[in-house]
Write a protein that holds these residues in place. Sequence first.
Motif, PDB file in Angstrom:
ATOM      1  N   ALA A 113      -1.463  -3.842  -5.868  1.00  0.00           N
ATOM      2  CA  ALA A 113      -2.901  -3.917  -5.596  1.00  0.00           C
ATOM      3  C   ALA A 113      -3.609  -4.936  -6.489  1.00  0.00           C
ATOM      4  O   ALA A 113      -4.500  -5.657  -6.029  1.00  0.00           O
ATOM      5  CB  ALA A 113      -3.540  -2.541  -5.764  1.00  0.00           C
ATOM      6  N   VAL A 114      -3.230  -4.998  -7.755  1.00  0.00           N
ATOM      7  CA  VAL A 114      -3.898  -5.936  -8.673  1.00  0.00           C
ATOM      8  C   VAL A 114      -3.081  -7.207  -8.865  1.00  0.00           C
ATOM      9  O   VAL A 114      -3.446  -8.066  -9.661  1.00  0.00           O
ATOM     10  CB  VAL A 114      -4.185  -5.277 -10.037  1.00  0.00           C
ATOM     11  CG1 VAL A 114      -5.048  -4.039  -9.863  1.00  0.00           C
ATOM     12  CG2 VAL A 114      -2.902  -4.944 -10.792  1.00  0.00           C
ATOM     13  N   GLU A 115      -1.974  -7.314  -8.126  1.00  0.00           N
ATOM     14  CA  GLU A 115      -1.091  -8.483  -8.211  1.00  0.00           C
ATOM     15  C   GLU A 115      -0.636  -8.740  -9.644  1.00  0.00           C
ATOM     16  O   GLU A 115      -0.706  -9.868 -10.147  1.00  0.00           O
ATOM     17  CB  GLU A 115      -1.781  -9.718  -7.630  1.00  0.00           C
ATOM     18  CG  GLU A 115      -2.157  -9.568  -6.167  1.00  0.00           C
ATOM     19  CD  GLU A 115      -2.918 -10.752  -5.624  1.00  0.00           C
ATOM     20  OE1 GLU A 115      -2.299 -11.841  -5.487  1.00  0.00           O
ATOM     21  OE2 GLU A 115      -4.131 -10.604  -5.367  1.00  0.00           O
ATOM     22  N   ALA A 116      -0.169  -7.678 -10.275  1.00  0.00           N
ATOM     23  CA  ALA A 116       0.312  -7.778 -11.655  1.00  0.00           C
ATOM     24  C   ALA A 116       1.678  -8.445 -11.694  1.00  0.00           C
ATOM     25  O   ALA A 116       2.596  -8.024 -10.989  1.00  0.00           O
ATOM     26  CB  ALA A 116       0.391  -6.384 -12.285  1.00  0.00           C
ATOM     27  N   GLU A 117       1.814  -9.455 -12.512  1.00  0.00           N
ATOM     28  CA  GLU A 117       3.088 -10.157 -12.620  1.00  0.00           C
ATOM     29  C   GLU A 117       4.150  -9.295 -13.296  1.00  0.00           C
ATOM     30  O   GLU A 117       5.343  -9.494 -13.069  1.00  0.00           O
ATOM     31  CB  GLU A 117       2.904 -11.460 -13.403  1.00  0.00           C
ATOM     32  CG  GLU A 117       2.087 -12.497 -12.666  1.00  0.00           C
ATOM     33  CD  GLU A 117       2.066 -13.816 -13.407  1.00  0.00           C
ATOM     34  OE1 GLU A 117       2.555 -13.870 -14.569  1.00  0.00           O
ATOM     35  OE2 GLU A 117       1.567 -14.804 -12.837  1.00  0.00           O
TER      36      GLU A 117
ATOM     37  N   ARG B  80      -0.810  -2.059   5.100  1.00  0.00           N
ATOM     38  CA  ARG B  80      -2.001  -1.546   4.422  1.00  0.00           C
ATOM     39  C   ARG B  80      -2.708  -2.682   3.699  1.00  0.00           C
ATOM     40  O   ARG B  80      -2.061  -3.534   3.096  1.00  0.00           O
ATOM     41  CB  ARG B  80      -1.641  -0.441   3.428  1.00  0.00           C
ATOM     42  CG  ARG B  80      -1.223   0.865   4.080  1.00  0.00           C
ATOM     43  CD  ARG B  80      -0.894   1.912   3.038  1.00  0.00           C
ATOM     44  NE  ARG B  80      -0.485   3.179   3.626  1.00  0.00           N
ATOM     45  CZ  ARG B  80      -1.303   4.218   3.833  1.00  0.00           C
ATOM     46  NH1 ARG B  80      -2.576   4.129   3.480  1.00  0.00           N
ATOM     47  NH2 ARG B  80      -0.856   5.329   4.371  1.00  0.00           N
ATOM     48  N   GLU B  81      -4.038  -2.661   3.742  1.00  0.00           N
ATOM     49  CA  GLU B  81      -4.842  -3.661   3.064  1.00  0.00           C
ATOM     50  C   GLU B  81      -5.240  -3.147   1.681  1.00  0.00           C
ATOM     51  O   GLU B  81      -5.535  -1.956   1.515  1.00  0.00           O
ATOM     52  CB  GLU B  81      -6.099  -3.972   3.869  1.00  0.00           C
ATOM     53  CG  GLU B  81      -5.820  -4.555   5.244  1.00  0.00           C
ATOM     54  CD  GLU B  81      -7.097  -4.794   6.023  1.00  0.00           C
ATOM     55  OE1 GLU B  81      -8.186  -4.495   5.475  1.00  0.00           O
ATOM     56  OE2 GLU B  81      -6.997  -5.257   7.163  1.00  0.00           O
ATOM     57  N   VAL B  82      -5.261  -4.049   0.720  1.00  0.00           N
ATOM     58  CA  VAL B  82      -5.594  -3.653  -0.647  1.00  0.00           C
ATOM     59  C   VAL B  82      -6.979  -3.006  -0.707  1.00  0.00           C
ATOM     60  O   VAL B  82      -7.166  -1.963  -1.351  1.00  0.00           O
ATOM     61  CB  VAL B  82      -5.546  -4.878  -1.591  1.00  0.00           C
ATOM     62  CG1 VAL B  82      -6.035  -4.478  -2.984  1.00  0.00           C
ATOM     63  CG2 VAL B  82      -4.142  -5.435  -1.673  1.00  0.00           C
TER      64      VAL B  82
END
Length: 568
Positions: free
Chosen positions: A285-289, A210-212
């Motif tokens: 999705a938001v690339e949260a660390e 799936r793409e973001v």
Amino acid sequence: MNEMSNGGGNRRIHPGSGRRKAPVFPKGRLLAREESEAVTKLLGDRPRHRDMLIEYLHLIQDSEGCLPSGHMQALGEELKIPMAEVYEVASFYAHFDIVRDGEERPAPVTVRVCESLSCMMAGAEQVIAELEKNAPSGVRILRAPCMGRCDTAPVCEAGHKHLDHIDASGVFKAVEEGHLHPEIPAFKNFNDYEKEGGYSILKQCLSGEREVEKVVEHLSDSGLRGLGGAGFPTGRKWGFVRAEAKPRLMAVNADEGEPGTFKDRYYLETNPHAFLEGMLIGAWAVEAEAVYIYLRDEYPAAREILLKEIAEVEKAGFADHTRIYLRRGAGAYICGEESAMIESIEGKRGLPRHRPPYVAQVGIFDRPTLVNNVETLYWVPDILKNGAEWFASQGKNGAQGLRSYSVSGRVREPGVKLVAAGTTARELVEEHCGGMLDGHIFKGYLPGGASGGILPESMADIPLEFGKLEEHGCFVGSHAVVILSDQDDMKDVALNLMKFFEDESCGQCTPCRNGTEKAVKLMGSGEWNPETLEDLAIVMGDASICGLGQAAPNPLRSVIKFFPEDLK
């Protein structure tokens, strides 16, 4: 003689210079070795990070039954925080008991009895009076705000165990038997959830299937909105955060403190992995660390469930793309406001921030932060699995999606009602709650908890949806619907709600701090003066920093506008 005494105790002055030399001993309270050793042992190998202050205050409180001054000082030394800062944080939160040197510690057992609206309607005041009159030694009775169990009112928390439909004898029996730990309800655990296809959507996201951009588009097309109260479109929020520079973080608002609201607790205690999967998709999705789950302290059973199930998720490798931290609130309704929640996550007092900048730009540790509510994230896997149209088509009366209405008050069958968005209060009462209680006639309702205002029964056919009630001075907020009857005095209802806001005001801004206090005095004096109260409401609404002070006048305005007969 190299030194001269100036009569100032241990101060020393060099001859001829007039300069003061450092004291022989440190000023202020001296930290005892046993206090330092006790806190060091309690912390063990945990990291000594500033943002862990509230978590470690909980450790001390749970261990000692209070926060002794020496332990607080030792904690400050461990974290390299001034004692004044430790004290100001601890004293901000209602669930911390600070005990100074020489003061008596609180009773071993604390019983907190809810005095918010649904519980008061169910007879909590009489229970409190009896508990206070007959409480045995070693038991402390405290009044407390909403505990998120409005459907089983009246309720209390004895130690960390919640008791429903209470009477004094039942409370004393539980205390006598030592039943003071949370009861863990039956819930869908990791294995059960995965067997039913759970985490399949997350796996697709992590594997690149799936793409973001498509995921965000699906959420936007579904009409999913923030279900903590604000109603901001979820897909748009995810897109805003993604547009900010890295590194990014995520926070989950599980501080469900609005009186009348208990839907998030229901999902956390029955199907926590649907929420956790949605949360991990959001972090991807938001690339949260890292993700910080901020859970209110009134939900100890949910905390036990999350601690266990998050460990299972991490063990399975589903959280390798981020880090999960579970943070525990400490009894502060204001921390449901997203910027105050972030301050608390950072180990500070929960004071709302001035905006802009918004938390999507400057959030936790000044990083762009995605903030979502529990129920919002709960729907993400189902929407991505079944399609945006599936969710959007569930609504009615112009609304999109499904809604979890927390219904309490004068109905036969209160509880979480999962129905179409845009359902009306009359439909909730008649079709989903078994009608009114015997001997009660539908008179009015709160469409959105304590801050959402009060509407009369004649307006019970308005869809309970974002944007539908604002023209009447009300809003749906977190979809907490409290049903009122002809046996309820609307002045008493509004006064109960205003007392809640007075107690829960963070005190940062004068319009809210002094305004709620003044409103309580004016409303409790007997006869209301509508003109004076409206002047006060204007100042609070226009000048308060955050939504607490801005929305606090809504109930009193509603009574003046819609229930003039109750003012006589």
